[in-house]
Design a protein around this motif. Structure first.
Motif, PDB file in Angstrom:
ATOM      1  N   SER A  80       0.840  -1.193   0.000  1.00  0.00           N
ATOM      2  CA  SER A  80       0.000   0.000   0.000  1.00  0.00           C
ATOM      3  C   SER A  80       0.878   1.248   0.000  1.00  0.00           C
ATOM      4  O   SER A  80       2.005   1.244   0.511  1.00  0.00           O
ATOM      5  CB  SER A  80      -0.944  -0.006   1.204  1.00  0.00           C
ATOM      6  N   CYS A  81       0.341   2.279  -0.608  1.00  0.00           N
ATOM      7  CA  CYS A  81       1.056   3.550  -0.676  1.00  0.00           C
ATOM      8  C   CYS A  81       0.033   4.680  -0.614  1.00  0.00           C
ATOM      9  O   CYS A  81      -1.157   4.464  -0.793  1.00  0.00           O
ATOM     10  CB  CYS A  81       1.898   3.630  -1.952  1.00  0.00           C
ATOM     11  N   THR A  82       0.514   5.883  -0.372  1.00  0.00           N
ATOM     12  CA  THR A  82      -0.384   7.026  -0.332  1.00  0.00           C
ATOM     13  C   THR A  82      -0.574   7.581  -1.739  1.00  0.00           C
ATOM     14  O   THR A  82       0.269   7.394  -2.614  1.00  0.00           O
ATOM     15  CB  THR A  82       0.186   8.138   0.581  1.00  0.00           C
ATOM     16  N   THR A  83      -1.684   8.267  -1.944  1.00  0.00           N
ATOM     17  CA  THR A  83      -1.933   8.903  -3.235  1.00  0.00           C
ATOM     18  C   THR A  83      -1.115  10.197  -3.320  1.00  0.00           C
ATOM     19  O   THR A  83      -0.651  10.725  -2.305  1.00  0.00           O
ATOM     20  CB  THR A  83      -3.429   9.243  -3.414  1.00  0.00           C
ATOM     21  N   TYR A  84      -0.977  10.708  -4.528  1.00  0.00           N
ATOM     22  CA  TYR A  84      -0.241  11.950  -4.723  1.00  0.00           C
ATOM     23  C   TYR A  84      -0.920  13.105  -3.992  1.00  0.00           C
ATOM     24  O   TYR A  84      -0.254  13.932  -3.368  1.00  0.00           O
ATOM     25  CB  TYR A  84      -0.099  12.271  -6.216  1.00  0.00           C
ATOM     26  N   GLU A  85      -2.249  13.188  -4.074  1.00  0.00           N
ATOM     27  CA  GLU A  85      -2.965  14.285  -3.408  1.00  0.00           C
ATOM     28  C   GLU A  85      -2.838  14.192  -1.892  1.00  0.00           C
ATOM     29  O   GLU A  85      -2.687  15.203  -1.209  1.00  0.00           O
ATOM     30  CB  GLU A  85      -4.433  14.299  -3.833  1.00  0.00           C
ATOM     31  N   HIS A  86      -2.905  12.984  -1.355  1.00  0.00           N
ATOM     32  CA  HIS A  86      -2.761  12.794   0.087  1.00  0.00           C
ATOM     33  C   HIS A  86      -1.361  13.226   0.524  1.00  0.00           C
ATOM     34  O   HIS A  86      -1.203  13.974   1.494  1.00  0.00           O
ATOM     35  CB  HIS A  86      -3.010  11.323   0.445  1.00  0.00           C
ATOM     36  N   ARG A  87      -0.353  12.774  -0.215  1.00  0.00           N
ATOM     37  CA  ARG A  87       1.036  13.103   0.108  1.00  0.00           C
ATOM     38  C   ARG A  87       1.279  14.612   0.044  1.00  0.00           C
ATOM     39  O   ARG A  87       2.083  15.147   0.808  1.00  0.00           O
ATOM     40  CB  ARG A  87       1.970  12.374  -0.865  1.00  0.00           C
ATOM     41  N   ALA A  88       0.589  15.290  -0.877  1.00  0.00           N
ATOM     42  CA  ALA A  88       0.749  16.741  -1.022  1.00  0.00           C
ATOM     43  C   ALA A  88      -0.060  17.521   0.011  1.00  0.00           C
ATOM     44  O   ALA A  88       0.003  18.748   0.051  1.00  0.00           O
ATOM     45  CB  ALA A  88       0.340  17.167  -2.431  1.00  0.00           C
ATOM     46  N   GLY A  89      -0.842  16.825   0.841  1.00  0.00           N
ATOM     47  CA  GLY A  89      -1.634  17.492   1.868  1.00  0.00           C
ATOM     48  C   GLY A  89      -2.921  18.112   1.355  1.00  0.00           C
ATOM     49  O   GLY A  89      -3.545  18.904   2.051  1.00  0.00           O
ATOM     50  N   ARG A  90      -3.351  17.749   0.157  1.00  0.00           N
ATOM     51  CA  ARG A  90      -4.579  18.317  -0.417  1.00  0.00           C
ATOM     52  C   ARG A  90      -5.837  17.685   0.152  1.00  0.00           C
ATOM     53  O   ARG A  90      -6.902  18.296   0.126  1.00  0.00           O
ATOM     54  CB  ARG A  90      -4.592  18.122  -1.930  1.00  0.00           C
ATOM     55  N   CYS A  91      -5.738  16.447   0.595  1.00  0.00           N
ATOM     56  CA  CYS A  91      -6.903  15.731   1.117  1.00  0.00           C
ATOM     57  C   CYS A  91      -6.414  14.500   1.861  1.00  0.00           C
ATOM     58  O   CYS A  91      -5.218  14.242   1.918  1.00  0.00           O
ATOM     59  CB  CYS A  91      -7.837  15.316  -0.033  1.00  0.00           C
ATOM     60  N   GLU A  92      -7.345  13.765   2.410  1.00  0.00           N
ATOM     61  CA  GLU A  92      -7.005  12.504   3.049  1.00  0.00           C
ATOM     62  C   GLU A  92      -7.636  11.385   2.247  1.00  0.00           C
ATOM     63  O   GLU A  92      -8.858  11.348   2.079  1.00  0.00           O
ATOM     64  CB  GLU A  92      -7.494  12.480   4.500  1.00  0.00           C
ATOM     65  N   HIS A  93      -6.813  10.527   1.714  1.00  0.00           N
ATOM     66  CA  HIS A  93      -7.269   9.357   0.969  1.00  0.00           C
ATOM     67  C   HIS A  93      -6.824   8.096   1.707  1.00  0.00           C
ATOM     68  O   HIS A  93      -5.801   8.122   2.399  1.00  0.00           O
ATOM     69  CB  HIS A  93      -6.626   9.311  -0.427  1.00  0.00           C
ATOM     70  N   PRO A  94      -7.543   7.020   1.518  1.00  0.00           N
ATOM     71  CA  PRO A  94      -7.049   5.750   2.044  1.00  0.00           C
ATOM     72  C   PRO A  94      -5.816   5.333   1.240  1.00  0.00           C
ATOM     73  O   PRO A  94      -5.611   5.793   0.108  1.00  0.00           O
ATOM     74  CB  PRO A  94      -8.211   4.787   1.806  1.00  0.00           C
ATOM     75  N   ARG A  95      -5.004   4.479   1.812  1.00  0.00           N
ATOM     76  CA  ARG A  95      -3.847   3.961   1.088  1.00  0.00           C
ATOM     77  C   ARG A  95      -4.350   3.086  -0.059  1.00  0.00           C
ATOM     78  O   ARG A  95      -5.429   2.515   0.017  1.00  0.00           O
ATOM     79  CB  ARG A  95      -2.933   3.189   2.034  1.00  0.00           C
ATOM     80  N   VAL A  96      -3.573   3.015  -1.136  1.00  0.00           N
ATOM     81  CA  VAL A  96      -3.953   2.245  -2.323  1.00  0.00           C
ATOM     82  C   VAL A  96      -2.886   1.196  -2.610  1.00  0.00           C
ATOM     83  O   VAL A  96      -1.747   1.299  -2.152  1.00  0.00           O
ATOM     84  CB  VAL A  96      -4.136   3.164  -3.558  1.00  0.00           C
ATOM     85  N   ARG A  97      -3.266   0.185  -3.392  1.00  0.00           N
ATOM     86  CA  ARG A  97      -2.307  -0.844  -3.820  1.00  0.00           C
ATOM     87  C   ARG A  97      -1.451  -0.271  -4.950  1.00  0.00           C
ATOM     88  O   ARG A  97      -1.982   0.228  -5.947  1.00  0.00           O
ATOM     89  CB  ARG A  97      -3.057  -2.090  -4.301  1.00  0.00           C
ATOM     90  N   LEU A  98      -0.145  -0.344  -4.791  1.00  0.00           N
ATOM     91  CA  LEU A  98       0.782   0.195  -5.784  1.00  0.00           C
ATOM     92  C   LEU A  98       0.531  -0.408  -7.171  1.00  0.00           C
ATOM     93  O   LEU A  98       0.529   0.304  -8.173  1.00  0.00           O
ATOM     94  CB  LEU A  98       2.229  -0.059  -5.344  1.00  0.00           C
TER      95      LEU A  98
END
Length: 151
Positions: A80-98
């Motif tokens: 699992s990894c974080t989304t680009y938007e989550h990493r940039a602090g734009r929103c909170e997303h659940p982790r996704v499968r790479l």
């Protein structure tokens, strides 16, 4: 009858997409084979529609897709990894499968073929600004919407 025609059409589209993106795939194959000298191991991943080179030795970590080849620094795309938007602090997303994220890029390459890399770079490269990255994250979260602008 309709289902078999639809399945046949999907297979034809995938074959044409694979042919269209073959120059990108060749670059990925060359990079993957070069990585084998340093320990990379190839594996056809049917789920992600790509030849995956695991333990690819170069890069900051994670994965990069070139046509129907995924160069991955780890042992499995089932992480699992974080989304680009989550990493940039734009929103909170659940982790996704790479692997799901990278599969979206395989589909994008199959549509744009040799045009993918220039268009991708013009759209912002590896960043949250890039609609191709946001679409790949959306696909990884929901299983649909791998093309920019689609949901």
């Amino acid at each position: 009858m309709r289902e078999s025609a639809a399945a046949w059409g999907l297979q034809l589209a995938r074959a044409l997409g694979a042919l269209w993106t073959s120059p990108n795939t060749l670059v990925g194959l060359l990079a993957g084979v070069a990585g084998m000298a340093a320990g990379a191991r190839p594996h056809w991943n049917r789920r992600d529609c790509a030849l995956v080179f695991h333990r690819w030795p170069w890069g900051p970590g994670g994965a990069i897709t070139l046509g129907m080849v995924i160069l991955h620094t780890g042992d499995t795309l089932d992480v699992s990894c974080t989304t680009y938007e989550h990493r940039a602090g734009r929103c909170e997303h659940p982790r996704v499968r790479l692997g799901d994220h990278e599969r979206a890029h395989v589909f994008q390459y199959m549509v744009l073929g040799p045009l993918f890399l220039p268009v991708y770079l013009l759209c912002g490269g590896v960043s949250v600004r890039n609609p191709f990255e946001r679409a790949a994250d959306r696909y990884a979260m929901h299983g649909r919407g791998w093309w920019p602008g689609r949901s």
